[in-house]
Scaffold this active site. Structure first.
Site, mmCIF file in Angstrom:
data_model
loop_
_atom_site.group_PDB
_atom_site.id
_atom_site.type_symbol
_atom_site.label_atom_id
_atom_site.label_comp_id
_atom_site.label_asym_id
_atom_site.label_seq_id
_atom_site.Cartn_x
_atom_site.Cartn_y
_atom_site.Cartn_z
ATOM 1 N N ARG A 34 35.918 45.700 18.574
ATOM 2 C CA ARG A 34 35.942 45.285 19.990
ATOM 3 C C ARG A 34 35.669 43.787 20.129
ATOM 4 O O ARG A 34 36.254 43.124 20.990
ATOM 5 C CB ARG A 34 34.923 46.100 20.787
ATOM 6 C CG ARG A 34 35.099 45.911 22.287
ATOM 7 C CD ARG A 34 34.350 46.940 23.121
ATOM 8 N NE ARG A 34 34.909 46.964 24.466
ATOM 9 C CZ ARG A 34 34.214 46.728 25.569
ATOM 10 N NH1 ARG A 34 32.927 46.469 25.503
ATOM 11 N NH2 ARG A 34 34.801 46.753 26.746
ATOM 12 N N HIS A 38 38.171 41.349 22.068
ATOM 13 C CA HIS A 38 37.768 40.580 23.255
ATOM 14 C C HIS A 38 37.794 39.073 23.007
ATOM 15 O O HIS A 38 37.949 38.297 23.946
ATOM 16 C CB HIS A 38 36.385 41.030 23.740
ATOM 17 C CG HIS A 38 36.435 42.253 24.601
ATOM 18 N ND1 HIS A 38 35.504 42.540 25.569
ATOM 19 C CD2 HIS A 38 37.341 43.258 24.646
ATOM 20 C CE1 HIS A 38 35.830 43.682 26.166
ATOM 21 N NE2 HIS A 38 36.931 44.143 25.605
ATOM 22 N N HIS A 162 40.987 53.003 20.564
ATOM 23 C CA HIS A 162 39.949 53.848 21.161
ATOM 24 C C HIS A 162 39.700 55.114 20.353
ATOM 25 O O HIS A 162 38.889 55.948 20.753
ATOM 26 C CB HIS A 162 40.277 54.151 22.624
ATOM 27 C CG HIS A 162 39.976 52.975 23.520
ATOM 28 N ND1 HIS A 162 40.348 52.905 24.826
ATOM 29 C CD2 HIS A 162 39.313 51.808 23.253
ATOM 30 C CE1 HIS A 162 39.931 51.741 25.349
ATOM 31 N NE2 HIS A 162 39.314 51.064 24.405
ATOM 32 N N TRP A 178 35.659 58.905 22.332
ATOM 33 C CA TRP A 178 36.980 59.457 22.634
ATOM 34 C C TRP A 178 37.319 60.623 21.698
ATOM 35 O O TRP A 178 38.060 61.521 22.065
ATOM 36 C CB TRP A 178 38.052 58.371 22.480
ATOM 37 C CG TRP A 178 38.060 57.316 23.538
ATOM 38 C CD1 TRP A 178 38.811 57.346 24.689
ATOM 39 C CD2 TRP A 178 37.340 56.075 23.564
ATOM 40 N NE1 TRP A 178 38.584 56.184 25.411
ATOM 41 C CE2 TRP A 178 37.704 55.396 24.749
ATOM 42 C CE3 TRP A 178 36.421 55.468 22.699
ATOM 43 C CZ2 TRP A 178 37.175 54.147 25.097
ATOM 44 C CZ3 TRP A 178 35.900 54.216 23.038
ATOM 45 C CH2 TRP A 178 36.273 53.573 24.229
#
Ligand code: HEM
Length: 286
Positions: A34, A38, A162, A178
Protein backbone atom coordinates in the site's frame (compact mmCIF):
# COMPACT_ATOMS: atom_id res chain seq x y z
CA UNK A 1 26.97 0.51 5.51
CA UNK A 2 26.51 -1.26 2.20
CA UNK A 3 28.04 -0.57 -1.19
CA UNK A 4 26.29 2.05 -3.24
CA UNK A 5 24.05 0.50 -5.87
CA UNK A 6 23.88 -2.96 -4.30
CA UNK A 7 20.14 -3.53 -4.80
CA UNK A 8 20.50 -7.26 -4.19
CA UNK A 9 21.60 -6.49 -0.63
CA UNK A 10 18.68 -4.08 -0.21
CA UNK A 11 16.22 -6.66 -1.53
CA UNK A 12 17.60 -9.27 0.87
CA UNK A 13 17.12 -6.90 3.81
CA UNK A 14 13.55 -6.08 2.73
CA UNK A 15 12.75 -9.80 2.58
CA UNK A 16 14.07 -10.25 6.10
CA UNK A 17 11.77 -7.67 7.63
CA UNK A 18 8.55 -9.01 6.07
CA UNK A 19 7.98 -11.48 8.90
CA UNK A 20 6.45 -9.39 11.72
CA UNK A 21 4.71 -11.78 14.12
CA UNK A 22 3.31 -8.98 16.30
CA UNK A 23 1.82 -6.95 13.44
CA UNK A 24 -1.61 -7.51 11.85
CA UNK A 25 -1.62 -10.93 10.12
CA UNK A 26 2.07 -11.48 10.84
CA UNK A 27 3.50 -9.75 7.79
CA UNK A 28 4.63 -6.25 6.87
CA UNK A 29 4.02 -7.17 3.22
CA UNK A 30 0.49 -5.81 2.66
CA UNK A 31 1.14 -2.40 4.18
CA UNK A 32 4.40 -2.12 2.20
CA UNK A 33 2.42 -2.75 -0.99
CA UNK A 34 0.00 0.00 0.00
CA UNK A 35 2.91 2.37 0.69
CA UNK A 36 4.32 1.77 -2.81
CA UNK A 37 0.89 2.32 -4.37
CA UNK A 38 0.09 5.50 -2.43
CA UNK A 39 3.52 6.92 -3.15
CA UNK A 40 2.75 6.62 -6.88
CA UNK A 41 -1.04 6.98 -6.98
CA UNK A 42 -1.01 10.77 -6.67
CA UNK A 43 0.06 11.12 -10.28
CA UNK A 44 -1.85 13.52 -12.54
CA UNK A 45 -0.98 13.03 -16.20
CA UNK A 46 -2.38 16.40 -17.31
CA UNK A 47 -0.15 18.51 -15.05
CA UNK A 48 2.58 15.84 -14.82
CA UNK A 49 2.63 16.18 -11.01
CA UNK A 50 2.65 13.62 -8.19
CA UNK A 51 3.91 10.08 -8.61
CA UNK A 52 6.53 7.98 -6.86
CA UNK A 53 9.46 10.32 -7.40
CA UNK A 54 10.15 12.53 -4.39
CA UNK A 55 8.89 10.38 -1.47
CA UNK A 56 6.62 13.21 -0.38
CA UNK A 57 4.98 11.20 2.39
CA UNK A 58 7.97 12.10 4.59
CA UNK A 59 6.31 15.51 4.87
CA UNK A 60 3.19 16.18 6.91
CA UNK A 61 1.25 17.66 3.99
CA UNK A 62 1.28 14.29 2.23
CA UNK A 63 2.13 11.82 5.01
CA UNK A 64 -0.63 13.27 7.21
CA UNK A 65 -3.30 13.00 4.51
CA UNK A 66 -6.10 10.88 6.07
CA UNK A 67 -5.92 8.72 2.92
CA UNK A 68 -2.41 7.72 4.04
CA UNK A 69 -3.38 6.80 7.61
CA UNK A 70 -1.46 3.73 8.78
CA UNK A 71 1.33 4.01 6.24
CA UNK A 72 3.68 5.29 8.94
CA UNK A 73 3.88 1.60 9.98
CA UNK A 74 5.27 0.74 6.55
CA UNK A 75 7.76 3.62 6.63
CA UNK A 76 8.90 2.62 10.13
CA UNK A 77 9.43 -1.01 9.06
CA UNK A 78 11.72 0.23 6.29
CA UNK A 79 13.76 2.71 8.33
CA UNK A 80 16.49 0.18 9.31
CA UNK A 81 16.97 -0.65 5.61
CA UNK A 82 17.45 3.03 4.82
CA UNK A 83 19.92 3.36 7.70
CA UNK A 84 21.91 0.37 6.49
CA UNK A 85 21.90 1.57 2.86
CA UNK A 86 21.99 5.38 3.15
CA UNK A 87 22.85 5.83 -0.54
CA UNK A 88 19.36 4.55 -1.42
CA UNK A 89 16.57 7.12 -1.80
CA UNK A 90 13.28 6.70 0.06
CA UNK A 91 11.42 6.92 -3.26
CA UNK A 92 13.33 3.90 -4.58
CA UNK A 93 13.09 2.04 -1.27
CA UNK A 94 9.31 2.41 -1.00
CA UNK A 95 8.61 1.26 -4.55
CA UNK A 96 11.12 -1.60 -4.39
CA UNK A 97 9.77 -2.80 -1.03
CA UNK A 98 6.25 -3.12 -2.46
CA UNK A 99 7.51 -5.12 -5.40
CA UNK A 100 9.66 -7.44 -3.26
CA UNK A 101 6.75 -7.93 -0.84
CA UNK A 102 4.38 -8.96 -3.65
CA UNK A 103 6.89 -11.50 -4.98
CA UNK A 104 7.62 -12.91 -1.51
CA UNK A 105 3.88 -13.34 -0.86
CA UNK A 106 3.64 -15.61 -3.95
CA UNK A 107 2.79 -12.82 -6.35
CA UNK A 108 4.23 -12.12 -9.79
CA UNK A 109 7.70 -10.79 -10.56
CA UNK A 110 7.40 -7.08 -11.33
CA UNK A 111 10.11 -5.23 -13.24
CA UNK A 112 11.61 -2.32 -11.29
CA UNK A 113 14.15 0.34 -12.11
CA UNK A 114 16.03 2.57 -9.65
CA UNK A 115 16.90 6.24 -9.93
CA UNK A 116 14.06 8.02 -8.11
CA UNK A 117 15.10 10.98 -6.02
CA UNK A 118 13.82 12.48 -2.77
CA UNK A 119 12.43 15.99 -2.50
CA UNK A 120 14.48 18.20 -0.21
CA UNK A 121 11.46 20.24 0.90
CA UNK A 122 7.66 20.12 0.68
CA UNK A 123 7.22 22.69 -2.08
CA UNK A 124 6.36 20.19 -4.83
CA UNK A 125 3.97 17.86 -3.06
CA UNK A 126 0.75 16.92 -4.83
CA UNK A 127 -2.42 18.28 -3.22
CA UNK A 128 -4.40 15.99 -0.93
CA UNK A 129 -7.46 14.28 -2.36
CA UNK A 130 -5.86 12.48 -5.29
CA UNK A 131 -6.19 8.95 -3.85
CA UNK A 132 -9.39 6.91 -4.25
CA UNK A 133 -12.25 6.81 -1.74
CA UNK A 134 -13.51 3.30 -0.95
CA UNK A 135 -17.01 4.55 -0.20
CA UNK A 136 -17.56 5.55 -3.81
CA UNK A 137 -18.46 3.81 -7.06
CA UNK A 138 -17.29 3.20 -10.61
CA UNK A 139 -17.42 6.85 -11.78
CA UNK A 140 -15.08 7.93 -8.99
CA UNK A 141 -12.73 5.00 -9.54
CA UNK A 142 -12.49 5.85 -13.26
CA UNK A 143 -11.97 9.55 -12.51
CA UNK A 144 -9.01 8.75 -10.21
CA UNK A 145 -7.32 6.12 -12.39
CA UNK A 146 -7.95 7.76 -15.77
CA UNK A 147 -6.21 10.83 -14.28
CA UNK A 148 -3.11 8.66 -13.86
CA UNK A 149 -3.44 7.25 -17.39
CA UNK A 150 -4.85 3.79 -16.66
CA UNK A 151 -7.62 2.06 -18.64
CA UNK A 152 -10.48 -0.13 -17.37
CA UNK A 153 -8.55 -3.38 -17.68
CA UNK A 154 -5.59 -1.97 -15.76
CA UNK A 155 -7.89 -0.60 -13.04
CA UNK A 156 -9.36 -4.05 -12.44
CA UNK A 157 -5.94 -5.72 -12.50
CA UNK A 158 -4.49 -3.27 -9.97
CA UNK A 159 -7.51 -3.69 -7.70
CA UNK A 160 -6.52 -7.33 -7.29
CA UNK A 161 -3.97 -6.11 -4.72
CA UNK A 162 -6.87 -6.20 -2.26
CA UNK A 163 -6.13 -9.90 -2.08
CA UNK A 164 -3.58 -8.63 0.45
CA UNK A 165 -4.00 -7.13 3.88
CA UNK A 166 -7.00 -5.68 5.60
CA UNK A 167 -8.92 -2.54 6.33
CA UNK A 168 -8.60 -0.98 9.80
CA UNK A 169 -11.24 0.99 11.68
CA UNK A 170 -8.63 3.36 13.08
CA UNK A 171 -7.17 4.06 9.61
CA UNK A 172 -9.87 4.14 6.95
CA UNK A 173 -12.91 3.38 9.13
CA UNK A 174 -13.57 0.10 7.28
CA UNK A 175 -13.00 -3.24 8.98
CA UNK A 176 -11.61 -6.64 8.02
CA UNK A 177 -9.73 -8.54 5.32
CA UNK A 178 -10.96 -9.25 1.79
CA UNK A 179 -9.83 -12.91 1.76
CA UNK A 180 -9.18 -15.61 4.38
CA UNK A 181 -5.39 -15.64 3.87
CA UNK A 182 -4.45 -12.00 3.40
CA UNK A 183 -0.68 -12.48 3.33
CA UNK A 184 -0.71 -14.63 0.20
CA UNK A 185 -1.12 -13.07 -3.23
CA UNK A 186 -3.54 -14.84 -5.60
CA UNK A 187 -6.69 -14.15 -7.63
CA UNK A 188 -8.94 -15.14 -4.74
CA UNK A 189 -10.24 -11.57 -4.32
CA UNK A 190 -11.81 -11.83 -7.77
CA UNK A 191 -13.10 -15.35 -7.16
CA UNK A 192 -14.78 -14.36 -3.91
CA UNK A 193 -16.21 -11.23 -5.50
CA UNK A 194 -17.86 -13.37 -8.19
CA UNK A 195 -18.84 -16.40 -6.11
CA UNK A 196 -20.02 -15.13 -2.75
CA UNK A 197 -23.04 -13.19 -1.68
CA UNK A 198 -22.07 -9.81 -0.25
CA UNK A 199 -24.43 -8.15 2.20
CA UNK A 200 -24.39 -4.45 3.04
CA UNK A 201 -23.44 -3.65 6.62
CA UNK A 202 -23.20 -0.38 8.50
CA UNK A 203 -20.46 -0.50 11.13
CA UNK A 204 -20.89 1.11 14.56
CA UNK A 205 -18.86 4.10 13.29
CA UNK A 206 -21.44 4.66 10.54
CA UNK A 207 -19.16 3.38 7.76
CA UNK A 208 -20.88 1.24 5.11
CA UNK A 209 -19.18 -1.82 3.63
CA UNK A 210 -20.15 -5.25 2.31
CA UNK A 211 -19.55 -8.46 4.24
CA UNK A 212 -19.65 -12.23 3.91
CA UNK A 213 -19.46 -14.35 7.02
CA UNK A 214 -16.83 -17.08 6.60
CA UNK A 215 -17.78 -20.05 8.77
CA UNK A 216 -14.38 -21.75 8.80
CA UNK A 217 -12.69 -18.53 9.77
CA UNK A 218 -15.51 -17.42 12.09
CA UNK A 219 -14.82 -13.97 10.72
CA UNK A 220 -16.43 -11.62 8.27
CA UNK A 221 -14.67 -11.01 4.98
CA UNK A 222 -15.27 -7.60 3.46
CA UNK A 223 -15.56 -5.65 0.23
CA UNK A 224 -15.48 -1.89 -0.15
CA UNK A 225 -18.27 -0.24 -2.13
CA UNK A 226 -15.51 0.65 -4.65
CA UNK A 227 -14.53 -3.04 -4.89
CA UNK A 228 -18.04 -4.22 -5.70
CA UNK A 229 -18.37 -1.40 -8.23
CA UNK A 230 -16.02 -3.52 -10.35
CA UNK A 231 -18.49 -6.39 -10.65
CA UNK A 232 -21.48 -4.07 -11.03
CA UNK A 233 -20.04 -2.04 -13.90
CA UNK A 234 -20.51 -3.53 -17.37
CA UNK A 235 -17.02 -2.57 -18.63
CA UNK A 236 -15.16 -3.63 -15.47
CA UNK A 237 -17.10 -6.86 -14.82
CA UNK A 238 -15.72 -8.92 -17.75
CA UNK A 239 -12.19 -8.32 -16.44
CA UNK A 240 -13.19 -9.36 -12.91
CA UNK A 241 -14.53 -12.62 -14.36
CA UNK A 242 -11.45 -13.19 -16.52
CA UNK A 243 -9.09 -12.68 -13.59
CA UNK A 244 -11.25 -14.89 -11.35
CA UNK A 245 -10.96 -17.68 -13.92
CA UNK A 246 -7.34 -17.24 -14.98
CA UNK A 247 -4.67 -16.61 -12.37
CA UNK A 248 -1.86 -16.53 -14.94
CA UNK A 249 -3.57 -13.78 -16.89
CA UNK A 250 -4.15 -11.81 -13.70
CA UNK A 251 -0.49 -12.14 -12.67
CA UNK A 252 0.71 -11.02 -16.08
CA UNK A 253 -1.61 -8.01 -16.20
CA UNK A 254 -1.04 -7.07 -12.56
CA UNK A 255 2.72 -7.13 -13.05
CA UNK A 256 2.50 -4.84 -16.09
CA UNK A 257 0.09 -2.41 -14.40
CA UNK A 258 2.06 -2.21 -11.15
CA UNK A 259 5.32 -1.66 -13.05
CA UNK A 260 3.57 1.18 -14.91
CA UNK A 261 2.23 2.59 -11.61
CA UNK A 262 5.65 3.00 -10.00
CA UNK A 263 7.05 4.66 -13.15
CA UNK A 264 4.29 7.30 -13.45
CA UNK A 265 5.76 10.77 -14.02
CA UNK A 266 9.27 9.43 -14.40
CA UNK A 267 11.07 10.11 -17.65
CA UNK A 268 14.18 8.14 -18.46
CA UNK A 269 16.80 8.41 -21.16
CA UNK A 270 17.87 5.40 -23.21
CA UNK A 271 20.21 4.19 -20.46
CA UNK A 272 17.39 4.26 -17.88
CA UNK A 273 18.64 7.39 -16.17
CA UNK A 274 15.86 9.66 -14.88
CA UNK A 275 15.99 12.96 -16.71
CA UNK A 276 13.29 15.02 -15.00
CA UNK A 277 14.53 14.97 -11.40
CA UNK A 278 14.90 18.47 -10.03
CA UNK A 279 14.60 19.94 -6.52
CA UNK A 280 15.89 16.65 -5.30
CA UNK A 281 18.67 14.99 -3.45
CA UNK A 282 20.20 11.72 -4.53
CA UNK A 283 20.24 11.62 -8.28
CA UNK A 284 20.90 8.64 -10.44
CA UNK A 285 22.69 5.73 -8.86
CA UNK A 286 25.01 3.92 -11.22
C1 HEM B 1 -6.01 -1.19 1.80
C2 HEM B 1 -9.05 1.65 -0.68
C3 HEM B 1 -6.76 0.51 -4.78
C4 HEM B 1 -3.50 -1.98 -2.25
C5 HEM B 1 -7.00 -0.30 1.48
C6 HEM B 1 -7.91 0.28 2.42
C7 HEM B 1 -8.76 1.07 1.73
C8 HEM B 1 -8.39 0.99 0.35
C9 HEM B 1 -9.93 1.88 2.29
C10 HEM B 1 -7.87 0.04 3.93
C11 HEM B 1 -6.86 0.95 4.63
C12 HEM B 1 -6.82 0.65 6.11
O1 HEM B 1 -7.85 0.85 6.77
O2 HEM B 1 -5.77 0.21 6.59
C13 HEM B 1 -8.73 1.53 -2.01
C14 HEM B 1 -9.51 2.08 -3.10
C15 HEM B 1 -8.88 1.74 -4.25
C16 HEM B 1 -7.68 0.99 -3.89
C17 HEM B 1 -10.78 2.87 -2.93
C18 HEM B 1 -9.25 2.01 -5.68
C19 HEM B 1 -10.48 2.21 -6.07
C20 HEM B 1 -5.61 -0.16 -4.43
C21 HEM B 1 -4.54 -0.48 -5.33
C22 HEM B 1 -3.61 -1.16 -4.62
C23 HEM B 1 -4.12 -1.29 -3.26
C24 HEM B 1 -4.49 -0.05 -6.81
C25 HEM B 1 -2.29 -1.72 -5.08
C26 HEM B 1 -2.02 -2.04 -6.33
C27 HEM B 1 -3.97 -2.07 -0.96
C28 HEM B 1 -3.39 -2.94 0.05
C29 HEM B 1 -4.14 -2.72 1.23
C30 HEM B 1 -5.12 -1.73 0.90
C31 HEM B 1 -2.25 -3.93 -0.13
C32 HEM B 1 -3.96 -3.41 2.59
C33 HEM B 1 -3.09 -2.58 3.50
C34 HEM B 1 -2.91 -3.16 4.87
O3 HEM B 1 -3.16 -4.34 5.09
O4 HEM B 1 -2.49 -2.39 5.75
N1 HEM B 1 -7.31 0.14 0.21
N2 HEM B 1 -7.64 0.87 -2.53
N3 HEM B 1 -5.32 -0.66 -3.19
N4 HEM B 1 -5.01 -1.38 -0.44
FE1 HEM B 1 -6.34 -0.30 -1.49
Amino acid sequence: MSNSGNYEAVAADIKKLLHQPEYDDGSAGPVLVRLAWHSAGTYDAETDTGGSNGAGMRYEAEGGDPANAGLQHARTFLEPVKEKHPWLTYADLWTLAGIIAIKEMDGPTIPWKPGRTDYVDDSKLPPRGRLPDGAQGADHVRFIFYRMGFNDQEIVALSGAHNLGRTHKDRSGFHGPWVPNPTRFSNQYFRLMVELEWKPKTLDNGVKQFVHYDEDLDEELMMLPSDLALIQDKEFAPWVKKYAADKELFYRDFSAAFAKLVELGIKRDESGKIVNADNVKGGYIS
